[in-house]
Design a protein around this motif. Structure first.
Motif, PDB file in Angstrom:
ATOM      1  N   HIS A 123       0.819  -1.220   0.000  1.00 52.40           N
ATOM      2  CA  HIS A 123       0.000   0.000   0.000  1.00 52.40           C
ATOM      3  C   HIS A 123       0.852   1.269   0.000  1.00 52.40           C
ATOM      4  N   SER A 160      -1.334   4.536   1.371  1.00 59.50           N
ATOM      5  CA  SER A 160      -2.710   4.238   1.787  1.00 59.50           C
ATOM      6  C   SER A 160      -2.800   3.253   2.946  1.00 59.50           C
ATOM      7  N   ASN A 174      -5.105   3.490   6.127  1.00 57.52           N
ATOM      8  CA  ASN A 174      -6.504   3.065   6.116  1.00 57.52           C
ATOM      9  C   ASN A 174      -6.690   1.658   6.676  1.00 57.52           C
TER      10      ASN A 174
END
Length: 294
Positions: free
Chosen positions: A216, A235, A238
């Protein structure tokens, strides 16, 4: 921050410069706190200009631009440093520019808001002496036996010990909390009290968490500082299980509340219901939340 996943993402992001020739190195005007660059930029340029980039390596939390003469430009981002091919978040914190010629031409930029990062040009013997010999095994390949051998007699809390780069290279505050959660170990547990199964689970958790985070492209936290080489956010934030989730419900047991404590002046996040000090907790048998489910 950045930790191993973010630095690995930086390395992969600047991989297109391999085979290109350095034509100029300069230090842009910057009114902010000067970063450490050794030797001087003028000396680095004298030795590196005309050299082709042979490969990009990573050592723990450092980016290595390895030249054809085997010397390396070693960039340590530390708290807020970024290694970029794209335009930086701002021009006022731009610290170093490496201009290359190839197809296409690239500029590698080192940007650092707080000015804690460092740049060095090291030959192979200097690199071994000042960096390699001071680091523990890389966190992506370290074995449970290595971790137990290095840390097994320490009286330090395991979370604090994992931040020691001479013990294991690449793990920092964020990913230590995440790996300890996945392995079901209380971060306050002393290293010398961990059982063999716990060392095995911890090592496996370190590997899986770091690989997930690399997939990610790292974690961009609420301050927005970390960016990949193209100035895009990661990311993995998240998918954090415990980090920066104080008082929120545990994603695994669905009953415990994530707790924040301070260890060695750093925030630690964990679930008291899922993480215990000794032995194997039953909840560890349950599947951890998938990285596909924030």
């Amino acid at each position: 921050m950045p930790e191993l996943p973010e630095v690995e993402t930086m390395c992969r992001g600047i991989a297109p410069i391999v085979g290109q020739t350095i034509v100029q190195i300069n230090r842009p005007p910057c009114e902010r706190k000067a970063i450490s660059i050794k030797p001087s930029v003028k000396t680095i340029a004298k030795k590196a200009v005309g050299q082709k980039v042979q490969r990009i390596d990573r050592l723990g939390k450092r980016v290595l631009i390895v030249l054809e003469n085997e010397s390396a430009i070693v960039i340590e981002p530390r708290m807020t440093g970024l290694v970029l091919l794209a335009d930086p978040p701002s021009t006022e914190h731009l610290r170093l520019q490496i201009i290359l010629h190839g197809k296409p031409d690239h500029n590698v930029l080192f940007w650092d808001r707080r000015g804690l990062g460092t740049v060095q040009l090291l030959n192979p013997s200097e690199l071994k002496r000042s960096v390699i010999d001071r680091l523990g095994p890389d966190a992506l390949v370290a074995t449970a036996d290595q971790l137990k051998s290095i840390l097994g007699t320490s009286r330090r809390a395991i979370k604090v010990a994992l931040l020691d780069q001479s013990a294991i290279a690449g793990v920092g505050n964020l990913y230590a909390s995440e790996a300890l959660f996945v392995s079901g170990i209380d971060p306050r547990t002393r290293c010398d009290q961990l059982t063999k199964p716990q060392w095995q689970r911890l090592c496996s958790a370190i590997h899986s968490v770091l690989r997930e985070a690399i997939t990610h492209e790292g974690s961009t936290l609420s301050d927005g500082t970390y960016r990949n080489a193209l100035n895009d956010a990661g990311s993995y934030q998240n998918y954090h299980r415990v980090y920066d989730r104080a008082v929120q419900t545990c994603k695994r047991c669905q009953t415990g509340s994530i707790r924040r404590i301070v260890q060695a002046q750093r925030s630690t996040f964990f679930c008291p219901d899922c993480q215990q000090r000794r032995g194997k907790h039953a909840s560890v048998d349950a599947a951890s939340p998938s990285v596909d489910q924030p």
